[in-house]
Design an enzyme around this catalytic site. Structure first.
Site, PDB file in Angstrom:
ATOM      1  N   TYR A  64      62.731 114.306  75.234  1.00 24.93           N
ATOM      2  CA  TYR A  64      63.687 113.239  75.342  1.00 24.93           C
ATOM      3  C   TYR A  64      64.284 112.710  74.203  1.00 24.93           C
ATOM      4  O   TYR A  64      65.217 111.744  74.074  1.00 24.93           O
ATOM      5  CB  TYR A  64      63.200 112.120  76.287  1.00 24.93           C
ATOM      6  N   LYS A  65      63.933 113.110  73.076  1.00 23.79           N
ATOM      7  CA  LYS A  65      64.371 112.835  71.794  1.00 23.79           C
ATOM      8  C   LYS A  65      65.701 113.371  71.335  1.00 23.79           C
ATOM      9  O   LYS A  65      66.701 113.622  71.885  1.00 23.79           O
ATOM     10  CB  LYS A  65      63.261 112.504  70.738  1.00 23.79           C
TER      11      LYS A  65
ATOM     12  N   ARG B 173      64.418 101.383  62.075  1.00 23.39           N
ATOM     13  CA  ARG B 173      64.306 102.555  62.006  1.00 23.39           C
ATOM     14  C   ARG B 173      65.846 103.419  62.482  1.00 23.39           C
ATOM     15  O   ARG B 173      66.297 102.594  63.245  1.00 23.39           O
ATOM     16  CB  ARG B 173      63.192 103.270  62.911  1.00 23.39           C
TER      17      ARG B 173
HETATM   18  C1  LIG Z   1      54.783 111.112  67.683  1.00 23.49           C
HETATM   19  C2  LIG Z   1      54.677 110.973  68.924  1.00 23.49           C
HETATM   20  N1  LIG Z   1      53.621 111.482  69.387  1.00 23.49           N
HETATM   21  C3  LIG Z   1      53.517 111.209  70.874  1.00 23.49           C
HETATM   22  C4  LIG Z   1      54.554 110.388  71.446  1.00 23.49           C
HETATM   23  C5  LIG Z   1      54.115 110.294  73.063  1.00 23.49           C
HETATM   24  O1  LIG Z   1      54.797 110.855  73.769  1.00 23.49           O
HETATM   25  P1  LIG Z   1      54.628 111.079  75.405  1.00 23.49           P
HETATM   26  O2  LIG Z   1      55.331 109.898  75.802  1.00 23.49           O
HETATM   27  O3  LIG Z   1      55.421 112.083  75.704  1.00 23.49           O
HETATM   28  O4  LIG Z   1      53.021 110.948  75.557  1.00 23.49           O
HETATM   29  C6  LIG Z   1      55.406 109.770  70.724  1.00 23.49           C
HETATM   30  C7  LIG Z   1      56.359 109.050  71.702  1.00 23.49           C
HETATM   31  O5  LIG Z   1      57.581 108.530  70.937  1.00 23.49           O
HETATM   32  C8  LIG Z   1      55.737 110.152  69.387  1.00 23.49           C
HETATM   33  O6  LIG Z   1      56.599 109.722  68.900  1.00 23.49           O
END
Ligand SMILES: Cc1ncc(COP(=O)(O)O)c(C=O)c1O
Length: 411
Positions: free
Chosen positions: A221-222, A370
Site C-alpha cells: 500500500y506504500k 517526513r
Molecule cells: C517498516 C514497517 N513495518 C511494518 C509495518 C506494518 O505493516 P502492516 O500494517 O502491514 O502490518 C509498517 C507500516 O507502516 C512499516 O512501516
C-alpha cells in the site's frame, strides 16, 4: 541556485514524466506521502472495477476458478518479484507485514533449534518489535530477543543467534541499510536474516537473489500503490521453502484445500505460508499498479528518486537555513531511501499547516516531518513548490497555532 524555471525544464526532459498520467492525481496537491499510502493509478482502478463488476458481480463464486483467483497470491507475487530481485515462486501476496513476520519468525526459530537469540533493531518499526517479542514469548523453548543498535550488529553475532530482523529503509530517518553486506554477515554467523522491505519495494533497487537473502516481507500500500489495507508480501528463498513450516497453518496453505482433510498437509513452496482467503480486490489493484512499474525499470526510478530527494535537501538548506531544523536523512545516496525526514520543533503543526495548503507529508513522533518522494508521480516543480510553501509557513509561524497541539488519530 535552483529556480522554478529550471525545475519546469527538468520535468519536460524527465524520462519518467509521462508516467504521472497513469495516476489519478489532483494537480493542485503536492503528494509527498506515497511512502504511507500510494496514489491510485488508472490501471489499478481499472483492475478493481473489472474485478468487482465482472468477476464478482457476474462471475460470482465461479470466479475462484474462472478468473484465476486461487492462483492470484502467487501469480501476482511473481509479477512483483522483479522489483525485489526474487525469482518465480518465491513471493506470496498475503496478510499484513505484521502477520507475515509472525509466521516467518516462528518458522525461522524452528530452523535453528540449537540457538535461542533473535536480534532486531532497537529503532525498528514498533509492530515489528511487538510481534517478535510475542513470537519469542509463545515459543516452545526460551527465546531471548535483543533490541540492538544496528550499527553494532557484528558485536552481537555469535553462535546463539538464530535470526536477525531489520527494516531495510528506516521508516523514521529514511536511512537505507546495506542489505547484501548485512545478509552475508548474519549468514556467516550461521543465523537467518529476515528483511522488512516496507519502505523499499517499488522505491529503491532491492536484489534479494544477489544478496542470497533468506526471508523478507513488505507491503503493497506504500510505494506499490495497491490501496489502503492492501495485503503484504513475503519472500522465502527457494532453497528454504521445503524446510520452513508455517506456524499459523490454514486451509488455503494446505496441499489439497478442497479435500477438507482433518490433518494439515502443507502445500508445496511458498503457498504453504498462505493461511486464509486472499483479498482479491486488493490483489487486483496491485496487479494494475504493477502494470505501471512494468512501463519502466527500477534503475530509472532510483535515479529520479535520488534526484528528487537531493534537490529537496539542497532547497531546504538553501531556503530554510535560518530555521531551526535538521535533515536527519543521510546525504550519501548509498544510504538514502526515497524519503527525507526533517527534525524540527513543531513538526506536527508544520505537516498539518502544509496539508491545509495542499502539500501532503506526514509526521512521525516525536519530532519528525517526513516527506516521501515517489518517482512515478512527482515532478521537480512539486518539490520546489513544497519547499517554497514550507518557507512561508515557517516564516509566518502558521505551524505554531494552538489547534495543532491536538493530534489526529493518523499523523
Ligand atoms: C517498516 C514497517 N513495518 C511494518 C509495518 C506494518 O505493516 P502492516 O500494517 O502491514 O502490518 C509498517 C507500516 O507502516 C512499516 O512501516
Amino acid at each position: 541556485m535552483i529556480t522554478r524555471e529550471w525545475c519546469v525544464e527538468r520535468d519536460a526532459s524527465d524520462p519518467l514524466g509521462a508516467l504521472r498520467d497513469q495516476f489519478i492525481l489532483d494537480d493542485s496537491v503536492v503528494y509527498l506521502d506515497g511512502n504511507s499510502l500510494g496514489a491510485l493509478s488508472k490501471p489499478a482502478r481499472r483492475r478493481i472495477l473489472e474485478t468487482v463488476d465482472d468477476a464478482w458481480a457476474v462471475g460470482l463464486v465461479r470466479s475462484w476458478n474462472s478468473a484465476g483467483w486461487m492462483d492470484a497470491p502467487l501469480a501476482v507475487g511473481d509479477r512483483l518479484a522483479p522489483l525485489i530481485g526474487a525469482g518465480p515462486g518465491e513471493v506470496l501476496i498475503a496478510d499484513t507485514i505484521t502477520l507475515l513476520l509472525a509466521k516467518l519468525v516462528g518458522a525461522a526459530l524452528e530452523l535453528r533449534p540449537g540457538r535461542h537469540v533473535v536480534l532486531t533493531d532497537a529503532a525498528n518499526f514498533h509492530s515489528d518489535l511487538y510481534v517478535i517479542d510475542a513470537m519469542a514469548e509463545h515459543s516452545a523453548r526460551p527465546i531471548e530477543v535483543r533490541r540492538i543498535d544496528r550499527r553494532e550488529l557484528t558485536e552481537h553475532l555469535d553462535e546463539d543467534v538464530a535470526l536477525v530482523e531489520f527494516t531495510h529503509v528506516d521508516y523514521r530517518t529514511g536511512e537505507m541499510l546495506d542489505l547484501a553486506g548485512i545478509t552475508s554477515a548474519v549468514q556467516g554467523a550461521g543465523a537467518l536474516m529476515l528483511w522488512d522491505l516496507a519502505h523499499s519495494a517499488g522505491a529503491v533497487p532491492v536484489d534479494l537473489a544477489a544478496a542470497g537473502a533468506d526471508l523478507a516481507v513488505g507491503c503493497t500500500y506504500k510505494y506499490l500503490n495497491a490501496g489502503p489495507g492492501a495485503p503484504a508480501f513475503c519472500f522465502i528463498r527457494a532453497a528454504l521453502q521445503g524446510q520452513l513450516v508455517n506456524p499459523l497453518p490454514g486451509w488455503l496453505g494446505h496441499a489439497r484445500p478442497f479435500e477438507f482433510e482433518r490433518d494439515y498437509v502443507p502445500a508445496e513452496g511458498v503457498r504453504s505460508f498462505q493461511t486464509s482467503s486472499p483479498s482479491i480486490v486488493s490483489i487486483a489493484a496491485l496487479e494494475g499498479s504493477l502494470e505501471v512499474f512494468e512501463m519502466t525499470d527500477v534503475e530509472h526510478l532510483r535515479a529520479k528518486s535520488l534526484a528528487l530527494t537531493s534537490m529537496f535537501m539542497d532547497l531546504v538548506e538553501e531556503r530554510l537555513a535560518q530555521h531551526d531544523l535538521e535533515i536527519v536523512t543521510p546525504r550519501d545516496p548509498a544510504r538514502r531511501g526515497s524519503q527525507v525526514s526533517l527534525r524540527v520543533d513543531g513538526a506536527y503543526g508544520l505537516v498539518q499547516a502544509l496539508i491545509e495548503r495542499g502539500v501532503i507529508g506526514d509526521f512521525r513522533a516525536p519530532d519528525i516531518a517526513r516527506f516521501g518522494f515517489t518517482p512515478l508521480t512527482l515532478r521537480f516543480v512539486d518539490v520546489y513548490d513544497a519547499v517554497e510553501l514550507m518557507s512561508r509557513v515557517l516564516a509566518d509561524g502558521a505551524h505554531r497555532e494552538a489547534r495543532f497541539e491536538r493530534r489526529n488519530p493518523v499523523t
